[in-house]
Design a protein around this motif. Structure first.
Motif, PDB file in Angstrom:
ATOM      1  N   ASN A  32     -64.253  -8.780  12.815  1.00 25.56           N
ATOM      2  CA  ASN A  32     -64.214  -7.995  13.840  1.00 25.56           C
ATOM      3  C   ASN A  32     -62.876  -7.761  14.719  1.00 25.56           C
ATOM      4  O   ASN A  32     -61.634  -7.811  15.140  1.00 25.56           O
ATOM      5  CB  ASN A  32     -65.142  -8.740  15.387  1.00 25.56           C
ATOM      6  CG  ASN A  32     -65.882  -8.977  14.056  1.00 25.56           C
ATOM      7  OD1 ASN A  32     -67.145  -8.827  13.986  1.00 25.56           O
ATOM      8  ND2 ASN A  32     -65.725 -10.485  13.726  1.00 25.56           N
ATOM      9  N   SER A  98     -66.330  -9.597  19.986  1.00 24.79           N
ATOM     10  CA  SER A  98     -68.339  -9.750  19.691  1.00 24.79           C
ATOM     11  C   SER A  98     -68.260  -9.586  18.446  1.00 24.79           C
ATOM     12  O   SER A  98     -68.122  -9.404  17.301  1.00 24.79           O
ATOM     13  CB  SER A  98     -68.523  -9.014  20.375  1.00 24.79           C
ATOM     14  OG  SER A  98     -68.461  -7.869  20.213  1.00 24.79           O
ATOM     15  N   VAL A 100     -71.904  -9.024  15.939  1.00 26.80           N
ATOM     16  CA  VAL A 100     -73.145  -8.806  15.006  1.00 26.80           C
ATOM     17  C   VAL A 100     -73.801 -10.075  14.547  1.00 26.80           C
ATOM     18  O   VAL A 100     -73.389 -10.832  13.730  1.00 26.80           O
ATOM     19  CB  VAL A 100     -73.279  -8.279  14.266  1.00 26.80           C
ATOM     20  CG1 VAL A 100     -74.533  -7.726  13.792  1.00 26.80           C
ATOM     21  CG2 VAL A 100     -73.409  -6.636  15.408  1.00 26.80           C
ATOM     22  N   VAL A 101     -75.048 -10.071  15.241  1.00 27.30           N
ATOM     23  CA  VAL A 101     -75.591 -11.844  14.139  1.00 27.30           C
ATOM     24  C   VAL A 101     -76.674 -11.821  13.445  1.00 27.30           C
ATOM     25  O   VAL A 101     -77.216 -12.243  12.818  1.00 27.30           O
ATOM     26  CB  VAL A 101     -75.880 -12.330  15.634  1.00 27.30           C
ATOM     27  CG1 VAL A 101     -74.336 -13.597  16.370  1.00 27.30           C
ATOM     28  CG2 VAL A 101     -76.966 -11.849  17.068  1.00 27.30           C
ATOM     29  N   ASN A 102     -77.434 -10.524  13.878  1.00 27.51           N
ATOM     30  CA  ASN A 102     -78.009  -9.884  13.103  1.00 27.51           C
ATOM     31  C   ASN A 102     -79.083  -8.792  13.048  1.00 27.51           C
ATOM     32  O   ASN A 102     -77.675  -7.469  12.998  1.00 27.51           O
ATOM     33  CB  ASN A 102     -79.879 -10.921  13.809  1.00 27.51           C
ATOM     34  CG  ASN A 102     -79.828  -9.920  15.343  1.00 27.51           C
ATOM     35  OD1 ASN A 102     -79.663  -8.536  15.560  1.00 27.51           O
ATOM     36  ND2 ASN A 102     -80.687  -9.988  16.404  1.00 27.51           N
ATOM     37  N   GLU A 104     -80.229  -5.880  13.334  1.00 24.73           N
ATOM     38  CA  GLU A 104     -80.578  -5.785  14.632  1.00 24.73           C
ATOM     39  C   GLU A 104     -79.544  -5.123  15.655  1.00 24.73           C
ATOM     40  O   GLU A 104     -79.550  -4.724  16.369  1.00 24.73           O
ATOM     41  CB  GLU A 104     -81.366  -6.051  15.541  1.00 24.73           C
ATOM     42  CG  GLU A 104     -83.062  -6.478  14.773  1.00 24.73           C
ATOM     43  CD  GLU A 104     -83.678  -7.259  13.753  1.00 24.73           C
ATOM     44  OE1 GLU A 104     -83.078  -8.072  14.035  1.00 24.73           O
ATOM     45  OE2 GLU A 104     -84.460  -7.378  13.180  1.00 24.73           O
ATOM     46  N   GLY A 105     -79.207  -5.716  15.137  1.00 22.97           N
ATOM     47  CA  GLY A 105     -77.345  -5.528  15.893  1.00 22.97           C
ATOM     48  C   GLY A 105     -77.605  -6.351  17.161  1.00 22.97           C
ATOM     49  O   GLY A 105     -76.003  -5.676  17.734  1.00 22.97           O
ATOM     50  N   ALA A 106     -78.164  -7.262  17.291  1.00 26.58           N
ATOM     51  CA  ALA A 106     -77.509  -7.948  17.802  1.00 26.58           C
ATOM     52  C   ALA A 106     -76.452  -9.048  18.554  1.00 26.58           C
ATOM     53  O   ALA A 106     -75.686  -9.281  17.484  1.00 26.58           O
ATOM     54  CB  ALA A 106     -78.627  -9.212  18.411  1.00 26.58           C
ATOM     55  N   ARG A 107     -75.462  -9.020  19.122  1.00 33.84           N
ATOM     56  CA  ARG A 107     -74.024  -9.614  19.050  1.00 33.84           C
ATOM     57  C   ARG A 107     -74.011 -10.484  20.336  1.00 33.84           C
ATOM     58  O   ARG A 107     -74.682 -10.746  21.040  1.00 33.84           O
ATOM     59  CB  ARG A 107     -73.377  -8.475  19.603  1.00 33.84           C
ATOM     60  CG  ARG A 107     -72.633  -7.196  18.842  1.00 33.84           C
ATOM     61  CD  ARG A 107     -71.860  -6.340  19.506  1.00 33.84           C
ATOM     62  NE  ARG A 107     -71.379  -5.006  18.103  1.00 33.84           N
ATOM     63  CZ  ARG A 107     -69.877  -5.076  17.654  1.00 33.84           C
ATOM     64  NH1 ARG A 107     -69.870  -6.812  17.650  1.00 33.84           N
ATOM     65  NH2 ARG A 107     -69.922  -4.987  16.623  1.00 33.84           N
ATOM     66  N   GLU A 109     -71.072 -12.058  22.100  1.00 36.75           N
ATOM     67  CA  GLU A 109     -70.080 -12.843  22.772  1.00 36.75           C
ATOM     68  C   GLU A 109     -68.910 -14.042  22.879  1.00 36.75           C
ATOM     69  O   GLU A 109     -69.726 -14.555  23.483  1.00 36.75           O
ATOM     70  CB  GLU A 109     -69.194 -12.613  24.201  1.00 36.75           C
ATOM     71  CG  GLU A 109     -70.779 -10.898  24.982  1.00 36.75           C
ATOM     72  CD  GLU A 109     -69.791  -9.463  24.535  1.00 36.75           C
ATOM     73  OE1 GLU A 109     -70.519  -8.260  23.471  1.00 36.75           O
ATOM     74  OE2 GLU A 109     -69.076  -9.686  23.851  1.00 36.75           O
TER      75      GLU A 109
END
Length: 121
Positions: A32, A98, A100-102, A104-107, A109
């Protein structure tokens, strides 16, 4: 639980150098973009330098030519090499990334605890 740990801060005279380190478990720092921010009391945290996952770097104007951000993936560490330090560089320096955790691109921090850099005139 991801933890970023900064080290290397301290007291240095104007014109001196310091190298800050940011380490984390796993490969989070190699996969990242990683940033170094700094903050002085009463002011907003400001971005100082960034290195993306491909190794491309960018710097805030006052850091250009004096600071170098680098990464050692074998050590899961990102560095901020600072030279020609000025009193106005005095701040708490934070490491940030940060992740990405799913799909959908949710992050999420992640911040380190900060390391104090003090430059005396």
């Amino acid at each position: 639980q991801v933890q970023l740990v900064e080290s290397g801060g301290g007291l240095v005279q104007s014109g001196g150098s310091l190298t800050l380190s940011c380490t984390a478990s796993g490969r989070i720092l190699s996969r990242n973009a990683v940033d170094w921010y700094r903050q002085v009391p009463g002011k907003e945290r400001e971005l100082v330098a960034q290195i993306n996952s491909g190794g491309t770097t960018s710097y805030e104007d006052s850091a250009k030519g004096r600071f170098t951000i680098s990464r050692d993936n074998t050590k899961s560490t990102v560095y901020l090499h600072m030279r020609s330090l000025k009193p106005e560089d005095t701040a708490v320096y934070y490491c940030h990334t940060s992740v990405v955790v799913n799909v959908e691109g949710a992050r999420v921090e992640h911040w380190g605890q900060g390391t104090q850099v003090t430059v005396s005139s």
